[in-house]
Design an enzyme around this catalytic site. Structure first.
Site, mmCIF file in Angstrom:
data_model
loop_
_atom_site.group_PDB
_atom_site.id
_atom_site.type_symbol
_atom_site.label_atom_id
_atom_site.label_comp_id
_atom_site.label_asym_id
_atom_site.label_seq_id
_atom_site.Cartn_x
_atom_site.Cartn_y
_atom_site.Cartn_z
ATOM 1 N N TYR A 160 0.801 -1.216 0.000
ATOM 2 C CA TYR A 160 0.000 0.000 0.000
ATOM 3 C C TYR A 160 0.849 1.288 0.000
ATOM 4 O O TYR A 160 1.820 1.406 0.716
ATOM 5 C CB TYR A 160 -0.921 0.002 1.236
ATOM 6 C CG TYR A 160 -1.408 1.369 1.555
ATOM 7 C CD1 TYR A 160 -1.008 2.028 2.698
ATOM 8 C CD2 TYR A 160 -2.218 2.023 0.659
ATOM 9 C CE1 TYR A 160 -1.420 3.305 2.950
ATOM 10 C CE2 TYR A 160 -2.635 3.300 0.899
ATOM 11 C CZ TYR A 160 -2.232 3.934 2.041
ATOM 12 O OH TYR A 160 -2.635 5.199 2.276
ATOM 13 N N HIS A 217 -3.476 0.724 7.080
ATOM 14 C CA HIS A 217 -4.548 0.722 6.086
ATOM 15 C C HIS A 217 -5.474 -0.486 6.222
ATOM 16 O O HIS A 217 -5.794 -1.161 5.231
ATOM 17 C CB HIS A 217 -3.967 0.807 4.666
ATOM 18 C CG HIS A 217 -4.697 1.809 3.826
ATOM 19 N ND1 HIS A 217 -5.590 1.445 2.852
ATOM 20 C CD2 HIS A 217 -4.678 3.148 3.849
ATOM 21 C CE1 HIS A 217 -6.090 2.523 2.291
ATOM 22 N NE2 HIS A 217 -5.558 3.576 2.878
ATOM 23 N N GLU A 241 -1.710 4.115 12.335
ATOM 24 C CA GLU A 241 -3.012 4.477 11.760
ATOM 25 C C GLU A 241 -3.752 3.246 11.228
ATOM 26 O O GLU A 241 -3.144 2.372 10.599
ATOM 27 C CB GLU A 241 -2.757 5.461 10.617
ATOM 28 C CG GLU A 241 -3.995 5.868 9.866
ATOM 29 C CD GLU A 241 -3.680 6.847 8.741
ATOM 30 O OE1 GLU A 241 -2.577 7.433 8.731
ATOM 31 O OE2 GLU A 241 -4.537 7.001 7.861
ATOM 32 N N GLU A 267 -10.486 7.962 8.959
ATOM 33 C CA GLU A 267 -10.582 8.649 7.664
ATOM 34 C C GLU A 267 -11.797 8.182 6.862
ATOM 35 O O GLU A 267 -12.234 8.889 5.970
ATOM 36 C CB GLU A 267 -9.298 8.488 6.851
ATOM 37 C CG GLU A 267 -9.005 7.072 6.420
ATOM 38 C CD GLU A 267 -7.690 6.927 5.656
ATOM 39 O OE1 GLU A 267 -6.675 7.476 6.106
ATOM 40 O OE2 GLU A 267 -7.698 6.272 4.615
ATOM 41 N N HIS A 317 -7.788 13.871 7.963
ATOM 42 C CA HIS A 317 -7.365 13.263 6.695
ATOM 43 C C HIS A 317 -7.068 14.365 5.681
ATOM 44 O O HIS A 317 -7.815 15.343 5.586
ATOM 45 C CB HIS A 317 -8.526 12.396 6.188
ATOM 46 C CG HIS A 317 -8.203 11.513 5.050
ATOM 47 N ND1 HIS A 317 -8.967 11.463 3.913
ATOM 48 C CD2 HIS A 317 -7.209 10.618 4.887
ATOM 49 C CE1 HIS A 317 -8.459 10.556 3.087
ATOM 50 N NE2 HIS A 317 -7.397 10.025 3.649
ATOM 51 N N GLU A 344 -2.597 15.929 8.015
ATOM 52 C CA GLU A 344 -2.027 15.310 6.803
ATOM 53 C C GLU A 344 -2.153 16.335 5.686
ATOM 54 O O GLU A 344 -3.233 16.898 5.480
ATOM 55 C CB GLU A 344 -2.815 14.040 6.472
ATOM 56 C CG GLU A 344 -2.281 13.286 5.278
ATOM 57 C CD GLU A 344 -3.129 12.034 4.985
ATOM 58 O OE1 GLU A 344 -4.336 12.043 5.292
ATOM 59 O OE2 GLU A 344 -2.566 11.057 4.465
HETATM 60 O O1 KDG Z 1 -9.276 7.373 -0.965
HETATM 61 C C1 KDG Z 1 -8.460 6.643 -0.111
HETATM 62 C C2 KDG Z 1 -7.228 7.428 0.269
HETATM 63 O O2 KDG Z 1 -7.582 8.695 0.687
HETATM 64 C C3 KDG Z 1 -6.473 6.727 1.352
HETATM 65 O O3 KDG Z 1 -6.015 5.511 0.841
HETATM 66 C C4 KDG Z 1 -5.318 7.557 1.864
HETATM 67 O O4 KDG Z 1 -5.031 6.164 3.809
HETATM 68 C C5 KDG Z 1 -4.883 7.231 3.260
HETATM 69 C C6 KDG Z 1 -4.247 8.314 4.028
HETATM 70 O O5 KDG Z 1 -3.977 8.087 5.198
HETATM 71 O O6 KDG Z 1 -4.061 9.379 3.447
HETATM 72 MG MG MG Z 2 -4.839 6.396 5.986
#
Ligand code: KDG
Ligand code: MG
Length: 408
Positions: A160, A217, A241, A267, A317, A344
């Site tokens: 990821y 994730h 996270e 998020e 987010h 972020e």
């Molecule tokens: O749309 C999904 C993304 O915003 C995500 O995968 C991003 O996990 C993410 C983050 O922490 O920015």
């Molecule tokens: Mg994230």
């Protein structure tokens, strides 16, 4: 005062930003962001078919009543598509309110609690040495906090958040390869064996002052996540996270019972009802909602206030999917929130993006300095917007090595 018209635009440089512009009979207009990443046409349609026809004729100053009208009036409450559409309306109404008051929004919330809000960017690498280079690159630019993700040796496909193209800055942008998702293969065992050591090496190399964040994730099982959070304790992460999928909130209790690693989640939440128990039971340290997906400034401020009662700090987010309008709304909340944690921040800051959304919000040395202009402090150039239109894209899907569908 009355709303006379409203328009929705979809498109932008490298992103399908969904931008709402609400016009009034006094000439003041407001802007909002409804960008729901990879499902952008749906909040746009919700706005066009259901909200805009109802908004015309309403008094834009009654933002609370209009929020209740949208939320309660739908009967079927919440959900990311509807909440993103409400979010855009709510931001635009606050923008109008700030312009009428001739004040930046943070003044309407209670004024500034800080001069600059600390942000984090994404450092990524196809392997650990590559990630180390990416971290060094951001530290040179003044960042004090970084989310770190890297490829895992032996993982059948990139893990990821490691972009295939390793361009400067290494932000990932939608690739617009169409509606059918790319497939990534995931192996939690390989990840669990590699990542704690990689994080420890990062801490050794960059020292105690760097704030290190890491995003799982949603990929681990609760017991695995507890083991992982315990293993990385000596690294002293700023946060871990989304260690597990967000629906199973009891999983966080198990992680908490085994580790003091700070936890960040939220998020994908779009309502206070999805995080009130997590906050009240103090199972998390940072709440990650975004002002766009959570239905705008009005409900997000309620979440921030609840979080403040329970020592939970904000970490909104701010993936590249959020337009400079949504990020501006968050900048004002960040300037005010007594329980601000971190933001972020991946707004690309390209000349094309700046031309579409002119603003004087400033990023300097890893801190965002909020605009003092009335309202949100960001504009939208409709002439520029004509250059862009919607392009289909999709999140990847994740499968385990035996083909089982897993969590992206
Ligand atoms: O749309 C999904 C993304 O915003 C995500 O995968 C991003 O996990 C993410 C983050 O922490 O920015
Ligand atoms: Mg994230």
């Amino acid at each position: 005062m009355k709303i006379t018209d409203a328009k929705v635009f979809v498109g932008g440089p490298g992103k399908n930003y969904v931008t709402l512009k609400i016009m009034t009979d006094e000439g003041v207009y407001g802007l909002g962001d409804a960008t729901l990443n990879n499902r952008e046409t749906l909040p746009a349609k919700y706005l066009q078919d259901y909200l805009i026809p109802n908004l015309i004729g309403m008094d834009p100053r009654n933002s609370e009543d209009i929020w209740q009208f949208m939320y309660r009036g739908a009967y079927f409450r919440g959900g990311p598509i509807a909440m993103a559409a409400y979010g855009a309306v709510d931001m635009a109404l606050w923008d109008i309110k700030g312009k009428l008051a001739n004040m930046p929004l943070y003044q309407l919330f209670g004024g500034k609690s800080r001069d600059g809000a600390m942000v984090y960017a994404h450092a990524t690498g196809s392997d650990l040495p590559d990630l180390m280079d990416s971290i060094a690159h951001y530290i040179e630019q003044g960042y004090k906090a970084l989310r770190v993700q890297c490829g895992i040796p032996g993982m059948p496909s990139a893990s990821y958040a490691v972009p295939e193209d390793k361009g400067q800055g290494k932000h990932y942008i939608s690739d617009f390869r169409g509606i059918r998702p790319r497939v990534e293969i995931w192996d939690s065992g390989l990840y669990m064996r590699h990542m704690p050591g990689a994080l420890a090496e990062i801490r050794d190399r960059f020292g105690p002052d760097l704030h290190i964040l890491h995003d799982v994730h949603h990929r681990l099982l609760p017991r695995e996540a507890a083991e992982f959070a315990k293993a990385v304790e000596p690294v002293g992460l700023f946060w871990l996270e989304d260690p597990t999928p967000t629906e199973d909130q009891e999983a966080l209790r198990l992680i908490r019972q085994h580790s003091t690693t700070p936890l960040a989640i939220g998020e994908v939440f779009n309502s206070i009802w999805q995080c009130n128990r997590l906050i009240e039971q103090e199972l998390i340290d940072y709440i990650r909602v975004a002002v766009t997906y959570a239905g705008g400034i009005t409900p997000t401020k309620r979440i921030v206030d609840l979080a403040g009662l329970h020592h939970v700090r904000t970490g909104f987010h701010g993936a590249p999917s959020h337009s400079p309008i949504g990020m501006a709304a968050q900048a004002h909340l960040n300037a005010w929130a007594p329980n601000f944690g971190i933001q972020e921040y991946l707004v690309l800051g390209t000349p094309d993006c700046d031309a579409l959304f002119p603003s004087d919000h400033r990023m300097e040395n890893g801190m965002v300095h909020v605009s003092d202009a009335p309202g949100l402090g960001v504009d939208f150039d409709e002439g520029e917007a004509e250059r862009y239109s919607y392009r289909p894209g999709s999140h990847p899907v994740v499968r385990l090595t035996d083909g089982t569908l897993w969590n992206y």
